[in-house]
Design an enzyme around this catalytic site. Structure first.
Site, PDB file in Angstrom:
ATOM      1  N   GLU A  38       0.859  -1.190   0.000  1.00  0.00           N
ATOM      2  CA  GLU A  38       0.000   0.000   0.000  1.00  0.00           C
ATOM      3  C   GLU A  38       0.894   1.239   0.000  1.00  0.00           C
ATOM      4  O   GLU A  38       1.184   1.832   1.041  1.00  0.00           O
ATOM      5  CB  GLU A  38      -0.930  -0.002   1.222  1.00  0.00           C
ATOM      6  CG  GLU A  38      -1.974   1.093   1.141  1.00  0.00           C
ATOM      7  CD  GLU A  38      -2.955   1.062   2.304  1.00  0.00           C
ATOM      8  OE1 GLU A  38      -3.799   1.978   2.359  1.00  0.00           O
ATOM      9  OE2 GLU A  38      -2.882   0.147   3.137  1.00  0.00           O
ATOM     10  N   HIS A 340      -4.699   8.483  -2.705  1.00  0.00           N
ATOM     11  CA  HIS A 340      -4.519   7.091  -3.127  1.00  0.00           C
ATOM     12  C   HIS A 340      -4.375   7.001  -4.643  1.00  0.00           C
ATOM     13  O   HIS A 340      -3.496   6.300  -5.154  1.00  0.00           O
ATOM     14  CB  HIS A 340      -5.697   6.240  -2.650  1.00  0.00           C
ATOM     15  CG  HIS A 340      -5.487   5.631  -1.301  1.00  0.00           C
ATOM     16  ND1 HIS A 340      -5.077   4.340  -1.121  1.00  0.00           N
ATOM     17  CD2 HIS A 340      -5.600   6.159  -0.052  1.00  0.00           C
ATOM     18  CE1 HIS A 340      -4.969   4.084   0.176  1.00  0.00           C
ATOM     19  NE2 HIS A 340      -5.287   5.176   0.843  1.00  0.00           N
TER      20      HIS A 340
END
Length: 355
Positions: A38, A340
């Site tokens: 991530e 993101h």
């Protein structure tokens, strides 16, 4: 069958920081390694680390307690027999400590907690384990204790070396109440001007979101001894980078984020009562793990347990950085998703994948 691994599973790793810490374990600056797929996690924790450098003393990390548990299970004829044996066992702690000392130079029996359920007696044995996280150490100690206990109290019969009252790698209330691993509190009071300029929010907004999201939202979801946004993200990344048993993020992520407004500034804390880390033991012999532990200052010649305590507060500080950054982002509509999309697409492009 060979115990050698068939291959490796590479996980991207970056060093983040430095984080600025003070407290009863360490003081100073230290970068931390985070291994994760991530990619937005790195800049998020980096933002929290930057905040830590802006206040004298940085993140105050207090190690409250440390212990590792293993619960053993005995069968008896009746609850009365179980209670009689339990009271005598409790009075015999010094004898049991001597038995444990024969199993390891570092295992130290410090407390016994118990539950009686019908004709079953559960003993939760609590240990100090030096620099090891201690899973195998406490199981070996329990394995030595059980025959001794059954010989001394013949009304007890073997049930299991682990009765789930430990409670290992499961989300339970007992670990948060009694503690399992290192209990660490990280906290800082951040001036309003820093919150507004570098987190793009206000102390009031973060406090309100913490109440509504981490407290009320978690209650509605049926959360168990947990009130936080994403401790598991930082824990897993830190665990993978330092050779820890990653499954322990189950109980490790059961922590509480607390925020208040103090004279216009933001008080922000993260409490992790079940932080299970070690600097010796299984998983520590890998080259990259040794390099990371050395760079973290956790390979120094210190008293037993001191290197593991240093590792624990560094891990807890990384959790604080990531938790603060995420909550700040979530006070602003669209910021989380925009970050993101931007960061993950940049990472894919850098790796040669289609953007």
């Amino acid at each position: 069958m060979s115990n050698e691994p068939d291959g490796v599973a590479p996980v991207p790793l970056k060093w983040i920081g430095p984080l600025h810490l003070s407290g009863n374990v360490m003081e100073g600056e230290q970068e931390v390694p985070l291994a994760t797929y991530e990619s937005p996690l790195w800049p998020s924790v980096r933002r929290g680390a930057r905040i830590s450098s802006m206040v004298p003393g940085g993140i105050r990390a207090t190690l409250v307690d440390e212990r590792m548990s293993r619960s053993v299970l005995f069968e008896v004829d009746s609850a009365g027999d179980a209670l009689q044996a339990l009271r005598e066992i409790e009075r015999s702690l010094p004898e049991l400590q001597a038995v444990v000392a024969q199993s390891s130079h570092f295992a130290e029996l410090i407390q016994i907690n118990s539950q009686i359920a019908g004709n079953l007696l559960f003993l939760r044995l609590e240990f100090r384990t030096g620099d090891a996280s201690g899973h195998n150490m406490v199981t070996l100690a329990a394995d030595r204790l059980m025959p001794y206990i059954m010989e001394r109290w013949p009304m007890l019969r073997y049930g299991s070396i682990s009765g789930n009252f430990c409670s290992d790698k499961k989300a339970t209330a007992v670990n948060g109440i009694l503690g399992r691993g290192k209990n660490v509190v990280t906290e800082m009071t951040i001036p309003r001007a820093i919150v507004e300029r570098f987190l793009h929010t206000t102390p009031e907004q973060i406090v309100q979101l913490n109440v509504r999201k981490n407290l009320v939202g978690t209650i509605l979801a049926g959360g168990l001894r947990s009130a936080n946004a994403h401790y598991a993200n930082m824990l897993l990344a830190f665990y993978l980078a330092t050779g820890q048993d990653a499954a322990n993020i189950v109980e490790g992520s059961q922590g509480v984020t607390h925020a208040e407004v103090h004279d216009g500034d933001l008080y922000f804390s993260c409490t992790l009562p079940n932080l299970i880390v070690g600097t010796v033991g299984n998983g520590k012999g890998l080259g990259f793990v040794e390099e990371n532990l050395t760079r973290l200052g956790c390979r120094e010649d210190r008293e037993p347990g001191a290197n593991a305590r240093r590792l624990a507060v560094l891990c807890a500080a990384a959790v604080w950085c990531g938790e603060l950054s995420l909550l700040a982002a979530q006070t602003n509509p669209g910021e989380l998703m925009a970050a993101h999309l931007k960061l993950e697409r940049s990472a894919q492009t850098a790796a040669g994948a289609p953007a």
